[in-house]
Design a protein around this motif. Sequence first.
Motif, mmCIF file in Angstrom:
data_model
loop_
_atom_site.group_PDB
_atom_site.id
_atom_site.type_symbol
_atom_site.label_atom_id
_atom_site.label_comp_id
_atom_site.label_asym_id
_atom_site.label_seq_id
_atom_site.Cartn_x
_atom_site.Cartn_y
_atom_site.Cartn_z
ATOM 1 N N GLU A 104 -3.765 -5.061 -1.106
ATOM 2 C CA GLU A 104 -5.334 -5.160 -0.862
ATOM 3 C C GLU A 104 -5.279 -6.326 0.253
ATOM 4 O OE1 GLU A 104 -6.841 -2.329 -2.604
ATOM 5 O OE2 GLU A 104 -8.015 -3.818 -2.217
ATOM 6 N N ALA A 148 -1.183 -2.149 12.551
ATOM 7 C CA ALA A 148 -2.299 -1.421 11.851
ATOM 8 C C ALA A 148 -2.658 0.088 12.215
ATOM 9 C CB ALA A 148 -3.495 -2.442 12.027
ATOM 10 N N ARG A 180 -7.203 7.600 0.617
ATOM 11 C CA ARG A 180 -7.040 6.246 0.096
ATOM 12 C C ARG A 180 -5.589 5.879 -0.654
ATOM 13 N NH1 ARG A 180 -13.375 6.109 -2.164
ATOM 14 N NH2 ARG A 180 -14.381 5.547 -0.454
ATOM 15 N N PHE A 195 -5.624 -6.062 8.045
ATOM 16 C CA PHE A 195 -5.732 -4.929 8.945
ATOM 17 C C PHE A 195 -7.101 -4.981 9.611
ATOM 18 C CE2 PHE A 195 -1.958 -2.623 7.119
ATOM 19 C CZ PHE A 195 -0.902 -3.394 7.998
ATOM 20 N N ILE A 196 -8.123 -5.047 8.760
ATOM 21 C CA ILE A 196 -9.546 -5.048 9.232
ATOM 22 C C ILE A 196 -9.813 -6.170 9.744
ATOM 23 C CG2 ILE A 196 -11.762 -5.258 8.432
ATOM 24 C CD1 ILE A 196 -11.056 -3.414 5.956
ATOM 25 N N LEU A 248 -3.030 5.806 1.881
ATOM 26 C CA LEU A 248 -3.074 4.629 2.731
ATOM 27 C C LEU A 248 -2.539 3.228 1.963
ATOM 28 C CD1 LEU A 248 -3.982 3.071 5.269
ATOM 29 C CD2 LEU A 248 -6.257 2.645 3.959
ATOM 30 N N ARG A 249 -2.622 3.200 0.590
ATOM 31 C CA ARG A 249 -2.189 2.342 -0.322
ATOM 32 C C ARG A 249 -0.437 2.525 -0.277
ATOM 33 N NH1 ARG A 249 -7.411 2.394 -1.637
ATOM 34 N NH2 ARG A 249 -8.341 0.413 -2.330
ATOM 35 N N LEU A 284 -8.288 -5.786 13.580
ATOM 36 C CA LEU A 284 -9.032 -4.457 14.331
ATOM 37 C C LEU A 284 -10.377 -5.058 14.669
ATOM 38 C CD1 LEU A 284 -7.903 -0.938 12.740
ATOM 39 C CD2 LEU A 284 -7.095 -2.425 14.838
ATOM 40 N N LEU A 320 -4.786 -4.727 3.620
ATOM 41 C CA LEU A 320 -5.792 -3.868 4.087
ATOM 42 C C LEU A 320 -6.766 -4.755 4.484
ATOM 43 C CD1 LEU A 320 -6.621 -1.338 1.188
ATOM 44 C CD2 LEU A 320 -6.637 -0.770 3.756
ATOM 45 N N VAL A 344 0.068 2.278 10.751
ATOM 46 C CA VAL A 344 -0.065 2.684 9.272
ATOM 47 C C VAL A 344 -0.907 3.864 9.235
ATOM 48 C CG1 VAL A 344 -1.406 1.795 7.125
ATOM 49 C CG2 VAL A 344 0.463 0.452 8.335
ATOM 50 N N LEU A 345 -2.020 3.735 10.066
ATOM 51 C CA LEU A 345 -3.127 4.805 9.947
ATOM 52 C C LEU A 345 -2.551 6.344 10.421
ATOM 53 C CD1 LEU A 345 -6.118 3.043 11.192
ATOM 54 C CD2 LEU A 345 -5.774 3.840 8.924
#
Lengths: 483, 247
Positions: B235, B153, B217, B241-242, B220-221, B245, B238, B156-157
């Motif tokens: 999605e 995750a 955004r 990953f949330i 990120l996608r 974390l 996403l 990715v960021l």
Amino acid sequence: MEVSDYPKSADANVNRICGKCGSRIFADAPQGFCGLCLFKTGLGPLGEDDESLGSSPVAMPTDFDDYELLKEIGRGGQGVVYRARQKSLNRTVALKVIGGGHWDREAHLRRFRLEAEAAASLNHPFIVPIHEIRERDGCCYFSMNLIEGGQLDEAVKRQVISIRRAVELIAKLARTVHYAHENGILHRDIKPGNVLLDKEGEPHLTDFGLARLVETEGSVTRTTEMLGTPSYMAPEQANGNAEVTAAADIYGLGAVLYQLLTGAPPFVGRSTYETVRLLLETDPRQPRLLNPKVDRDLSTICLKCLEKDPQRRYLSALALVEDLERWLRHEPIQARRTGFVTRGSKWLRRKPAIAVSVASLVALIAVLAIVIWNGELFRQPPSNAAVVSERSIAVLPFLNLSDDKANAYFADGIQDEILSRLSKIAELKVISRTSTEKYKSNSEWRIFSKAKSRRQATRFESPSSLSMLPPTPTCGPRPMIGK
Amino acid sequence: MALWNGVSVSAQNGAVAFTTTQWSVVLDAQGESPSAEEALEKLCRAYWWPLYGFVRRQGYSPEEAQDLTQGFFAMLLERRDLDAVRREKGRLRSYLLASLKNFLAKARRRAMTIKRGEGRPLVPLEELLVRERADLEPADTLSADRIYERRWALTVLEQVLERLGEEYQVAGNGALFEQLKQMLTNDRPSQAKIAQEFGMKENAVKQAFHRLRQRYRLLLREEIAQTVAVPSDVEDELRHFISVLQT
């Protein structure tokens, strides 16, 4: 084979706490940012419909089934509110549409429907009525009466309202909330932004965004997701307690009252996380300290609503209404100010570690004092030869010989003041007040003191005159000096 | 519609239109084409850190973990066996983890010799050592799988922020980016302060941040789209990953 030659511990590697979401940010965070917040930001909409730019007349759709959208008038956690014209009935309404691009779509829609159903079942002059609930393209929307006066917080910014007016508004809102509670519905998000004022200045409660049928409690909103607005949120909501009751709404009413009385909500932090921390760990400041015009009774009413323990708040919204109305009629209120002992015990419960530390410190100081005291005695052992003749003094009680019995406290006060001044003289032993108390009823002293006090009345007219007293007693009805 | 590295991603009503990604190139060709090999290598190079973290958490020393990670990449690029991908819902993240577990199991069971990257390690040793020193995460509370997911995750960021920063640098707006990016996660510095610092109107700062956030955004996608086979997975990733974390 999961062994750990990894040397790091979880907490040691925490760089800081995210001011926005409260999560721990470790040293490996991408460019030092909170990863969680970055992903949540990434979940936002991709088109031009961006909340940071406010309403966009170009992007806003104008045609919405039977409605023509005229202007965006509000945006909140649950959706966007438009001023709209209902074509079939040719009337202006408020249309609330669920926001697009929300990641939790199913749960969001379900909550939205509940919101509309809950509000539509209520029929009260101070609750904004729902006209119809519909769906379109998987979205949910409902139309409701348009209240033209604007939100309470905006109205207060435009014009300061009196304390009496604030109390009247909260009393009306509390009665409205009581009606909703009687119908099994909690609001759960009472805040100035959800109170609309009509042209006559009457308050209307809207946005049952977090309301739910009590019977369905737990089916939708019993999650770890924290709902509500932190500054006006009850502690039990903030800490994720599933047992949210009508007391949470009473807290909300108290928080709005606090805002109206002081100009700020009870707890305001620099971030959501800090606000919640203040909410859970501290008591609100007394409203009368922030606004001296607020009297003690109203301050007491407000703080009773804001009690951390739901059971210590008003038992119902109606009980709050009754106390507010008592205040408006200048009658004694039912709520009682929290005593020192209660406040102390609450503090002890909230801060046990600090309490233990303070107690330990006090005990340590006491032990040290004893040790030092004993040391002094050891260095200077008492002996008959060394005993210096000790001068002692007693200040006998003063009597109130005036006709006004209310002045009795003044006589005691003079004696206390003289004793405290004399006790500062190192060479003088002062006989305690309790030892001289028995002379208060002695008739001989009464007569003596009557004559004496008349002669010396001018000497004790004000506390400042006491500083002129010589070390030897010249005051009191009959000072006793001995060795 | 924006084109990035052969990826076509566009935003319409919040959805990502999805045509081709590096990962889908790999999947479609089953690794039998030079472009597929190149695409897989790029992906491995970008996402080695989670894999290395997983190996380290298994108890291997840094040196052993480096050898194993490089050997895994070499095997992966040579074998080009992607049948397991279907079983892992077509996601690079899941596929690599499953493959790595299999690889490590075999390495232990047979005490096999780790095949080095033919003298050309995919990840330079210096970079590994730098990251090793910087591995400051709640390692003692996480399982190897969790470390892998968490690092994935964060990677990715990192990729997204790096790309975004490069774009602003190229456009000569690097300094503005450094300020505006702070606003992605909090309200500081204020728009007024940035406006004052760069001699801009506050509304212009607001617009600039709006554009940056939109670009962020989208990137990120796009980045996530590089690692999944079907658009609807973006999605889901996403959200995944949330949740990773959050715990």
